[in-house]
Design a protein around this motif. Sequence first.
Motif, PDB file in Angstrom:
ATOM      1  N   ILE A  54       9.965  -0.891  -7.316  1.00 55.98           N
ATOM      2  CA  ILE A  54      10.550  -2.225  -7.605  1.00 55.98           C
ATOM      3  C   ILE A  54       9.875  -3.304  -6.538  1.00 55.98           C
ATOM      4  O   ILE A  54       9.810  -2.741  -5.497  1.00 55.98           O
ATOM      5  CB  ILE A  54      12.193  -2.126  -6.959  1.00 55.98           C
ATOM      6  CG1 ILE A  54      13.129  -1.529  -8.296  1.00 55.98           C
ATOM      7  CG2 ILE A  54      12.560  -3.530  -6.976  1.00 55.98           C
ATOM      8  CD1 ILE A  54      14.325  -1.263  -7.867  1.00 55.98           C
ATOM      9  N   GLU A  55       9.523  -4.279  -6.930  1.00 58.05           N
ATOM     10  CA  GLU A  55       8.694  -5.305  -5.965  1.00 58.05           C
ATOM     11  C   GLU A  55       9.294  -6.782  -6.207  1.00 58.05           C
ATOM     12  O   GLU A  55       9.343  -7.223  -7.285  1.00 58.05           O
ATOM     13  CB  GLU A  55       7.261  -5.233  -6.539  1.00 58.05           C
ATOM     14  CG  GLU A  55       6.389  -6.253  -5.942  1.00 58.05           C
ATOM     15  CD  GLU A  55       6.585  -6.339  -4.308  1.00 58.05           C
ATOM     16  OE1 GLU A  55       6.426  -5.473  -3.583  1.00 58.05           O
ATOM     17  OE2 GLU A  55       6.681  -7.678  -3.967  1.00 58.05           O
ATOM     18  N   GLN A  56       9.343  -7.730  -5.235  1.00 54.12           N
ATOM     19  CA  GLN A  56      10.073  -8.685  -5.339  1.00 54.12           C
ATOM     20  C   GLN A  56       9.019  -9.789  -5.731  1.00 54.12           C
ATOM     21  O   GLN A  56       9.373 -10.579  -6.234  1.00 54.12           O
ATOM     22  CB  GLN A  56      10.689  -9.414  -3.790  1.00 54.12           C
ATOM     23  CG  GLN A  56       9.204  -9.427  -2.806  1.00 54.12           C
ATOM     24  CD  GLN A  56       9.927  -9.936  -1.603  1.00 54.12           C
ATOM     25  OE1 GLN A  56      10.712 -10.971  -1.574  1.00 54.12           O
ATOM     26  NE2 GLN A  56       9.429  -9.520  -0.326  1.00 54.12           N
ATOM     27  N   GLY A 103       5.044   3.785   5.383  1.00 57.00           N
ATOM     28  CA  GLY A 103       4.165   2.336   5.739  1.00 57.00           C
ATOM     29  C   GLY A 103       4.537   1.881   7.221  1.00 57.00           C
ATOM     30  O   GLY A 103       4.825   2.482   8.270  1.00 57.00           O
ATOM     31  N   ARG A 104       4.576   0.493   7.412  1.00 55.18           N
ATOM     32  CA  ARG A 104       4.316   0.250   8.999  1.00 55.18           C
ATOM     33  C   ARG A 104       5.493   0.102   9.758  1.00 55.18           C
ATOM     34  O   ARG A 104       5.524  -0.110  11.023  1.00 55.18           O
ATOM     35  CB  ARG A 104       3.804  -1.249   8.830  1.00 55.18           C
ATOM     36  CG  ARG A 104       4.747  -2.510   8.464  1.00 55.18           C
ATOM     37  CD  ARG A 104       4.260  -3.956   8.674  1.00 55.18           C
ATOM     38  NE  ARG A 104       5.239  -4.834   8.345  1.00 55.18           N
ATOM     39  CZ  ARG A 104       5.452  -5.393   7.519  1.00 55.18           C
ATOM     40  NH1 ARG A 104       4.389  -5.441   6.626  1.00 55.18           N
ATOM     41  NH2 ARG A 104       6.311  -6.382   7.309  1.00 55.18           N
ATOM     42  N   SER A 105       6.700   0.516   9.284  1.00 56.82           N
ATOM     43  CA  SER A 105       8.016   0.695   9.782  1.00 56.82           C
ATOM     44  C   SER A 105       8.494   2.099  10.153  1.00 56.82           C
ATOM     45  O   SER A 105       9.524   2.181  10.365  1.00 56.82           O
ATOM     46  CB  SER A 105       8.905  -0.157   9.125  1.00 56.82           C
ATOM     47  OG  SER A 105       9.076   0.339   7.770  1.00 56.82           O
ATOM     48  N   GLU A 147     -10.943  -6.958  13.951  1.00 57.42           N
ATOM     49  CA  GLU A 147      -9.448  -6.698  14.308  1.00 57.42           C
ATOM     50  C   GLU A 147      -8.602  -7.002  13.294  1.00 57.42           C
ATOM     51  O   GLU A 147      -8.924  -7.981  12.639  1.00 57.42           O
ATOM     52  CB  GLU A 147      -9.209  -7.245  15.886  1.00 57.42           C
ATOM     53  CG  GLU A 147      -9.026  -8.815  15.672  1.00 57.42           C
ATOM     54  CD  GLU A 147      -9.178  -9.576  16.853  1.00 57.42           C
ATOM     55  OE1 GLU A 147      -8.908 -10.767  17.063  1.00 57.42           O
ATOM     56  OE2 GLU A 147      -9.980  -8.938  17.766  1.00 57.42           O
ATOM     57  N   CYS A 148      -7.564  -6.503  13.212  1.00 53.43           N
ATOM     58  CA  CYS A 148      -6.705  -7.071  11.849  1.00 53.43           C
ATOM     59  C   CYS A 148      -5.199  -7.241  12.494  1.00 53.43           C
ATOM     60  O   CYS A 148      -4.479  -6.941  12.227  1.00 53.43           O
ATOM     61  CB  CYS A 148      -6.761  -6.093  10.941  1.00 53.43           C
ATOM     62  SG  CYS A 148      -5.986  -4.437  11.223  1.00 53.43           S
ATOM     63  N   ALA A 184       0.798  -1.197   0.075  1.00 53.83           N
ATOM     64  CA  ALA A 184      -0.107  -0.067  -0.051  1.00 53.83           C
ATOM     65  C   ALA A 184       0.910   1.175   0.047  1.00 53.83           C
ATOM     66  O   ALA A 184       0.640   2.341  -0.869  1.00 53.83           O
ATOM     67  CB  ALA A 184      -0.806   0.033   1.303  1.00 53.83           C
ATOM     68  N   SER A 185       1.928   1.184   0.987  1.00 49.89           N
ATOM     69  CA  SER A 185       2.652   2.593   0.949  1.00 49.89           C
ATOM     70  C   SER A 185       3.636   2.726  -0.209  1.00 49.89           C
ATOM     71  O   SER A 185       3.648   4.086  -0.709  1.00 49.89           O
ATOM     72  CB  SER A 185       3.769   2.385   2.200  1.00 49.89           C
ATOM     73  OG  SER A 185       4.250   1.374   2.260  1.00 49.89           O
ATOM     74  N   GLY A 186       4.026   1.697  -0.775  1.00 55.46           N
ATOM     75  CA  GLY A 186       4.938   1.817  -1.996  1.00 55.46           C
ATOM     76  C   GLY A 186       4.031   2.293  -3.220  1.00 55.46           C
ATOM     77  O   GLY A 186       4.454   2.808  -4.235  1.00 55.46           O
ATOM     78  N   LEU A 197      -1.041   2.534  13.476  1.00 55.21           N
ATOM     79  CA  LEU A 197      -0.516   3.127  12.110  1.00 55.21           C
ATOM     80  C   LEU A 197      -0.152   2.153  11.109  1.00 55.21           C
ATOM     81  O   LEU A 197      -0.391   2.528   9.755  1.00 55.21           O
ATOM     82  CB  LEU A 197       0.706   3.840  12.381  1.00 55.21           C
ATOM     83  CG  LEU A 197       0.920   5.401  12.549  1.00 55.21           C
ATOM     84  CD1 LEU A 197       2.352   5.831  12.500  1.00 55.21           C
ATOM     85  CD2 LEU A 197       0.080   5.924  11.911  1.00 55.21           C
ATOM     86  N   ARG A 198      -0.098   0.902  11.340  1.00 55.42           N
ATOM     87  CA  ARG A 198       0.385  -0.317  10.404  1.00 55.42           C
ATOM     88  C   ARG A 198      -0.710  -0.581   9.288  1.00 55.42           C
ATOM     89  O   ARG A 198      -0.506  -1.071   8.327  1.00 55.42           O
ATOM     90  CB  ARG A 198       0.627  -1.295  11.241  1.00 55.42           C
ATOM     91  CG  ARG A 198      -0.498  -2.283  11.905  1.00 55.42           C
ATOM     92  CD  ARG A 198       0.009  -3.338  12.908  1.00 55.42           C
ATOM     93  NE  ARG A 198      -1.195  -3.781  13.716  1.00 55.42           N
ATOM     94  CZ  ARG A 198      -2.045  -4.849  13.081  1.00 55.42           C
ATOM     95  NH1 ARG A 198      -1.771  -5.447  11.923  1.00 55.42           N
ATOM     96  NH2 ARG A 198      -3.001  -5.072  13.805  1.00 55.42           N
ATOM     97  N   VAL A 199      -2.036  -0.093   9.292  1.00 65.63           N
ATOM     98  CA  VAL A 199      -3.157  -0.630   8.745  1.00 65.63           C
ATOM     99  C   VAL A 199      -2.952   0.125   7.208  1.00 65.63           C
ATOM    100  O   VAL A 199      -2.618   1.232   6.991  1.00 65.63           O
ATOM    101  CB  VAL A 199      -4.345  -0.496   9.185  1.00 65.63           C
ATOM    102  CG1 VAL A 199      -4.514  -1.431  10.434  1.00 65.63           C
ATOM    103  CG2 VAL A 199      -4.958   0.934   9.549  1.00 65.63           C
ATOM    104  N   PRO A 223      -7.965  -9.968   4.362  1.00 63.74           N
ATOM    105  CA  PRO A 223      -9.070  -9.900   3.503  1.00 63.74           C
ATOM    106  C   PRO A 223      -9.732  -8.596   3.384  1.00 63.74           C
ATOM    107  O   PRO A 223     -10.747  -8.690   2.614  1.00 63.74           O
ATOM    108  CB  PRO A 223     -10.136 -10.922   4.312  1.00 63.74           C
ATOM    109  CG  PRO A 223      -9.392 -10.876   5.803  1.00 63.74           C
ATOM    110  CD  PRO A 223      -7.718 -10.552   5.576  1.00 63.74           C
ATOM    111  N   ALA A 224      -9.651  -7.683   4.177  1.00 64.09           N
ATOM    112  CA  ALA A 224     -10.233  -6.467   3.864  1.00 64.09           C
ATOM    113  C   ALA A 224      -9.588  -5.037   4.107  1.00 64.09           C
ATOM    114  O   ALA A 224      -8.180  -5.255   4.934  1.00 64.09           O
ATOM    115  CB  ALA A 224     -11.380  -6.265   5.117  1.00 64.09           C
ATOM    116  N   PHE A 225      -9.968  -4.104   3.688  1.00 63.73           N
ATOM    117  CA  PHE A 225      -9.368  -2.538   4.179  1.00 63.73           C
ATOM    118  C   PHE A 225      -9.961  -2.181   5.453  1.00 63.73           C
ATOM    119  O   PHE A 225     -11.081  -2.259   5.541  1.00 63.73           O
ATOM    120  CB  PHE A 225      -9.402  -1.670   3.044  1.00 63.73           C
ATOM    121  CG  PHE A 225      -8.754  -1.793   1.460  1.00 63.73           C
ATOM    122  CD1 PHE A 225      -7.497  -1.340   1.714  1.00 63.73           C
ATOM    123  CD2 PHE A 225      -9.383  -2.423   0.737  1.00 63.73           C
ATOM    124  CE1 PHE A 225      -6.905  -1.589   0.527  1.00 63.73           C
ATOM    125  CE2 PHE A 225      -8.581  -2.484  -0.453  1.00 63.73           C
ATOM    126  CZ  PHE A 225      -7.281  -1.958  -0.611  1.00 63.73           C
TER     127      PHE A 225
END
Length: 467
Positions: free
Chosen positions: A49-51, A384-386, A466-467, A30-32, A397-399, A65-67
């Motif tokens: 770039i994506e692995q 992003g999450r880091s 919850e996610c 999502a962040s990239g 924040l991680r979502v 499964p959901a946003f």
Amino acid sequence: MVNQVQASIQLSSKLPVSYTPDVVVVGGGASGIAAAMAAARNGADTLLIEQRGYLGGMGTAALVPAFCPYTDGEKPIIRGIGLELLEKMKLAAGEAFYSRNKDRLDWVAIDVETLKCVYDQEVLESGAKILFHTFADQVLLEGDRISGLVISNKSGRSVVQAKLYIDATGDADLAALAGVPFQTGGEHGEMQPGTMCYLVTGANQARFDQFLIDTGQNIALENTVIEAQRNGDLPQGRKRISGIAWITDTVAGFNFGHIFGIDGTKAEDLTRAAIEGRQLIQVQIQFLRKYVPGFEDIHLVHSGDQIGIRETRRIAGDYTLVVEDYMSMRSFEDDIARNAYFIDIHLANASSTMTIKYLPKGKSHGVPYRCMLPQGKSNLIVAGRSVSSDRPVQGSLRVMPNCFAMGQAAGTAAAMASRDGGGFREISVSGLQRRLIEQGAWLGERPGYAEHDQAAISGHIEFEEEC
Ligand SMILES: Cc1cc2nc3c(=O)[nH]c(=O)nc-3n(C[C@H](O)[C@H](O)[C@H](O)COP(=O)(O)OP(=O)(O)OC[C@H]3O[C@@H](n4cnc5c(N)ncnc54)[C@H](O)[C@@H]3O)c2cc1C
């Protein structure tokens, strides 16, 4: 504990230079995605770039499964590119999916194959280039700057030389490789568990909904888990089947169960988690068929390409967003996003409990630009999450909606820095905020003004997911 990886500084002179973009984004989650789109839309020559062979990160690779909610319970607070992508997915997924979700902004189910195509199309339309099947595994340093990024793929190893570098790997890989200090997990190194998510077909939503109505909603569902755990049909641990996301009346995505003791930056742990995660799904399928009305005839169609990872590294940034900022709904002069998602820290082992803290409806706190600026590096930003936060704030924040918002800010800042010929600390932050607002982001009614008028609440609450 603060960790630091020994930075790599030597340039292997034999490696060819494969790309020289203004901005390189590593990581297509999502962040990239938002970072690449924002950088390209704002005029930068951008490479993403994506692995893997598709975009979406945890939302596609791990079948999350959901946003999570885009709103603070009253209004959308995540707007801009993130909201655009959500609406595009709803439209592209067909009439039935659209009419099921058209008025929803919170907990919209992910139609994974549609979403992959939407991401491809929207990133390419922004003008950014995509390079799949490519792993970034070394950074080259010159003083406080990154001078190159070593990538590995079927074409061999080569160097990407960009002006600006965006780390959207979720694990802060680039920052760690560049020697930026980071923290991982809690005081004793404990980390949130991983979850192997999956998709089933052959379910019956009407029957399941009726079961919830007849038996008092989620309590009865939780009771099926407790009963199955008592009977030995499910392992101990998470009681809640949260995150059942209905993609159609018969196809559902699951975020259920935990694999403990996984460090998502270790290949050995990811391997064990993949194997244990798939084994657990087999047990859960038997449980669902036996105990939960509506799932008697389900068939497993797909599990995540990897275990879902909730937390790994948190970088040391120019500012570290802490739980007191969250609870007091603090705003900052350099806010680039707002966050209202609750603090959602999953149990670190089968016998501990989850930590939940949430903000009152209609309230949010600011996310400062400085959280994305890694200490000691001038042309690197982390989205992003880091990003730089304490552990409780990372649990919120991680979502994905937040990751879109941070990504959009990072990409926009990169385009501005590229145009100005400087680093991330030299751009005008008020100029960045202006541009984000012009391009659809929401930074609050009164950016820079602290809202201390209502205390946040902590404890155990009834929440939808919850996610
Ligand atoms: C089980 C689970 C359930 C969740 N539930 C929800 C939910 O319901 N709703 C919600 O909104 N959020 C949810 N989340 C949180 C959310 O999915 C993630 O935190 C979010 O996707 C993080 O986005 P990101 O862009 O920072 O990283 P990621 O989504 O992890 O994306 C990082 C990308 O970078 C790539 N990458 C990593 N390292 C490299 C490298 N060195 N070179 C090249 N590529 C690299 C990866 O392949 C990946 O595509 C959940 C998470 C988990 C694990």
